[in-house]
Design an enzyme around this catalytic site. Structure first.
Site, PDB file in Angstrom:
ATOM      1  N   ARG A 101      -4.164   0.579  -2.203  1.00  0.00           N
ATOM      2  CA  ARG A 101      -3.539  -0.744  -2.244  1.00  0.00           C
ATOM      3  C   ARG A 101      -2.940  -1.053  -3.612  1.00  0.00           C
ATOM      4  O   ARG A 101      -3.436  -0.599  -4.640  1.00  0.00           O
ATOM      5  CB  ARG A 101      -4.560  -1.815  -1.848  1.00  0.00           C
ATOM      6  CG  ARG A 101      -4.997  -1.681  -0.400  1.00  0.00           C
ATOM      7  CD  ARG A 101      -6.065  -2.690  -0.001  1.00  0.00           C
ATOM      8  NE  ARG A 101      -6.375  -2.546   1.418  1.00  0.00           N
ATOM      9  CZ  ARG A 101      -7.255  -1.675   1.903  1.00  0.00           C
ATOM     10  NH1 ARG A 101      -7.907  -0.886   1.065  1.00  0.00           N
ATOM     11  NH2 ARG A 101      -7.461  -1.583   3.198  1.00  0.00           N
ATOM     12  N   GLU A 154       4.108   7.416   8.910  1.00  0.00           N
ATOM     13  CA  GLU A 154       4.102   6.415   9.974  1.00  0.00           C
ATOM     14  C   GLU A 154       5.513   6.159  10.498  1.00  0.00           C
ATOM     15  O   GLU A 154       6.492   6.264   9.760  1.00  0.00           O
ATOM     16  CB  GLU A 154       3.548   5.077   9.456  1.00  0.00           C
ATOM     17  CG  GLU A 154       2.150   5.136   8.925  1.00  0.00           C
ATOM     18  CD  GLU A 154       1.724   3.834   8.245  1.00  0.00           C
ATOM     19  OE1 GLU A 154       0.521   3.666   8.032  1.00  0.00           O
ATOM     20  OE2 GLU A 154       2.599   3.004   7.921  1.00  0.00           O
ATOM     21  N   HIS A 181       4.810   0.114   0.577  1.00  0.00           N
ATOM     22  CA  HIS A 181       5.298  -0.669   1.715  1.00  0.00           C
ATOM     23  C   HIS A 181       4.293  -1.755   2.061  1.00  0.00           C
ATOM     24  O   HIS A 181       3.135  -1.702   1.640  1.00  0.00           O
ATOM     25  CB  HIS A 181       5.556   0.226   2.934  1.00  0.00           C
ATOM     26  CG  HIS A 181       4.329   0.901   3.463  1.00  0.00           C
ATOM     27  ND1 HIS A 181       3.854   2.096   2.947  1.00  0.00           N
ATOM     28  CD2 HIS A 181       3.458   0.557   4.453  1.00  0.00           C
ATOM     29  CE1 HIS A 181       2.767   2.454   3.591  1.00  0.00           C
ATOM     30  NE2 HIS A 181       2.493   1.531   4.511  1.00  0.00           N
ATOM     31  N   GLN A 190       0.816  -1.207   0.000  1.00  0.00           N
ATOM     32  CA  GLN A 190       0.000   0.000   0.000  1.00  0.00           C
ATOM     33  C   GLN A 190       0.851   1.259   0.000  1.00  0.00           C
ATOM     34  O   GLN A 190       2.048   1.228   0.280  1.00  0.00           O
ATOM     35  CB  GLN A 190      -0.925   0.006   1.220  1.00  0.00           C
ATOM     36  CG  GLN A 190      -0.208  -0.157   2.551  1.00  0.00           C
ATOM     37  CD  GLN A 190      -1.168  -0.441   3.690  1.00  0.00           C
ATOM     38  OE1 GLN A 190      -1.411   0.427   4.535  1.00  0.00           O
ATOM     39  NE2 GLN A 190      -1.699  -1.673   3.731  1.00  0.00           N
ATOM     40  N   HIS A 217       0.264   5.629   1.104  1.00  0.00           N
ATOM     41  CA  HIS A 217      -0.602   6.622   1.720  1.00  0.00           C
ATOM     42  C   HIS A 217      -0.386   7.956   1.010  1.00  0.00           C
ATOM     43  O   HIS A 217       0.751   8.299   0.668  1.00  0.00           O
ATOM     44  CB  HIS A 217      -0.292   6.766   3.212  1.00  0.00           C
ATOM     45  CG  HIS A 217      -0.343   5.468   3.952  1.00  0.00           C
ATOM     46  ND1 HIS A 217      -1.449   4.644   3.924  1.00  0.00           N
ATOM     47  CD2 HIS A 217       0.572   4.833   4.718  1.00  0.00           C
ATOM     48  CE1 HIS A 217      -1.214   3.569   4.655  1.00  0.00           C
ATOM     49  NE2 HIS A 217       0.003   3.648   5.132  1.00  0.00           N
TER      50      HIS A 217
END
Length: 395
Positions: free
Chosen positions: A280, A133, A261, A96, A98
């Protein structure tokens, strides 16, 4: 009060572990469900509750947002800007990316105007926020993160010698840059029908031959492990394209927006901006919007050596530097000798081991392994004593 013990949502996704949260943190699993994530924060899809009040943490925050979050955070973000999770992966998550903040805002507004329900399977943007993240490993934690150097990608595909891929591989050889990588990645991600079946069959056949290098052995072994869960998925090519990284317990890495990632196995802490936006690319039966995916990928190679974060050592704590304002992350060691930490925003504390007494000028609580607490900004400071280790989230 200015410190509140939390009751947190457990997300039971298929890839979660039946045992990890219970064995590590004594979290009950009466339904014997795959416990994938424990969320600590105010995200509406899994908001924590204030244990002794029985209200959502978001309700507590809105009662007095400037004092709860701090005036800067209240003005800048308008909400608790981060989400802390325990993540326990027993099988691979999807590959996926972001979106960036700008593209998340644009995408969310576009899908709202189109009237796509927020929980629709084809919805790409659940909110208007980005989702950088940090992952901090609690066990050995295997992941894919960022594109390999192009020379590695070429070397691996040359060794496999896949007839159905060799033509497009020549294009990457002629143009070994971001533009060439984008074309190569797009070709593999959009394989379908007979072309897809042929490429996957050739890949499976090639993997029966001995690998010629350590790099190839690692990639081929990872593909074989993924094929235990997915057989008919172009995501099986991902370990040839993306860096394979295994974090040892106590190591951390940062994941930038627009970087492909996947988490493959292990238990970790994860802190991110307060978002649930996921586009995705493979290893999934869920919706894949290839056009939107490609619009949200940065085709820059990331050397493996740059992925692991070196913490900054401070008194009794390790602080992990991140290039965003949404969150900060520390690992704090508490001892019998009291130490004082000063508050600059609302904080979430999660006890990793031992038992820690937390005292603010107004109140005090004890946390044992697996428990968490919210500390409001107007606490100004708090003292820690007794022996244990805390993960500390703030901004």
């Amino acid at each position: 009060m200015s410190i509140y013990k939390l009751s947190n949502v457990i997300q039971t996704y298929d890839w979660g572990s039946l045992t990890s949260l219970n064995e590590m943190f004594n979290i009950e699993n009466p339904q014997h469900s795959p416990q994938a994530e424990m969320w600590m924060g105010t995200h509406p899809r899994g908001c924590s509750k204030v244990a002794d009040k029985g209200i959502a943490l978001s309700e507590l925050v809105v009662e007095d947002t400037p004092n709860m979050l701090g005036r800067y955070t209240a003005m800048r973000f308008g909400e608790l800007p981060y989400l802390l999770k325990v993540i326990a992966a027993d099988s691979p998550l999807s590959i996926q990316v972001h979106p960036s903040k700008t593209k998340a805002e644009q995408g969310f507004q576009r899908e709202e105007q189109l009237g796509i329900p927020i929980d629709a399977s084809n919805r790409n943007y659940k909110d208007d926020n980005h989702k950088p993240e940090l992952v901090y490993a609690l066990t050995f934690f295997l992941a894919l993160n960022g594109f390999r150097p192009i020379s590695e990608i070429i070397s691996l595909f040359k060794e496999l010698n896949l007839h159905s891929i060799n033509t497009i591989l020549q294009s990457l050889l002629a143009q070994p840059n971001e533009s060439g990588l984008k074309g190569f990645f797009k070709h593999i991600m959009t394989l379908s029908g007979q072309d897809k079946q042929q490429a996957l069959a050739e890949l499976n056949s090639a993997l029966t031959r001995p690998a010629k290098s350590r790099l190839a052995r690692e990639a081929f072994h990872t593909i074989k492990k993924l094929s235990e869960h997915y057989q008919d998925d172009v995501g099986l090519f991902a370990p040839l394209l993306l860096n394979i990284i295994e974090l040892a317990p106590g190591e951390a890495m940062f994941l930038h927006a627009e970087t492909p990632h996947a988490y493959l196995s292990g238990t970790a802490l994860e802190i991110m901006a307060n978002s649930d936006n996921v586009l995705r690319a493979g290893l999934t039966s869920k919706h894949i919007d290839t056009v939107e995916l490609l619009n949200n990928v940065t085709f820059t190679s990331t050397p493996t050596s740059s992925l692991i974060l070196a913490p900054v050592e401070k008194a009794s704590r390790l602080s992990y530097p991140v290039p965003v304002d949404d969150f900060c992350f520390d690992i704090v060691s508490s001892t019998e000798s009291a130490q004082t930490l000063y508050v600059r925003s609302a904080e979430v504390l999660f006890c990793l081991d031992g038992e820690v007494l937390i005292e603010t000028p107004q109140s005090s609580i004890s946390l044992i392994k697996g428990e968490s607490a919210f500390i409001s900004n107007d606490s100004l400071c708090y003292k820690l004593s007794q022996t244990g280790t805390l993960a500390r989230a703030y901004n």
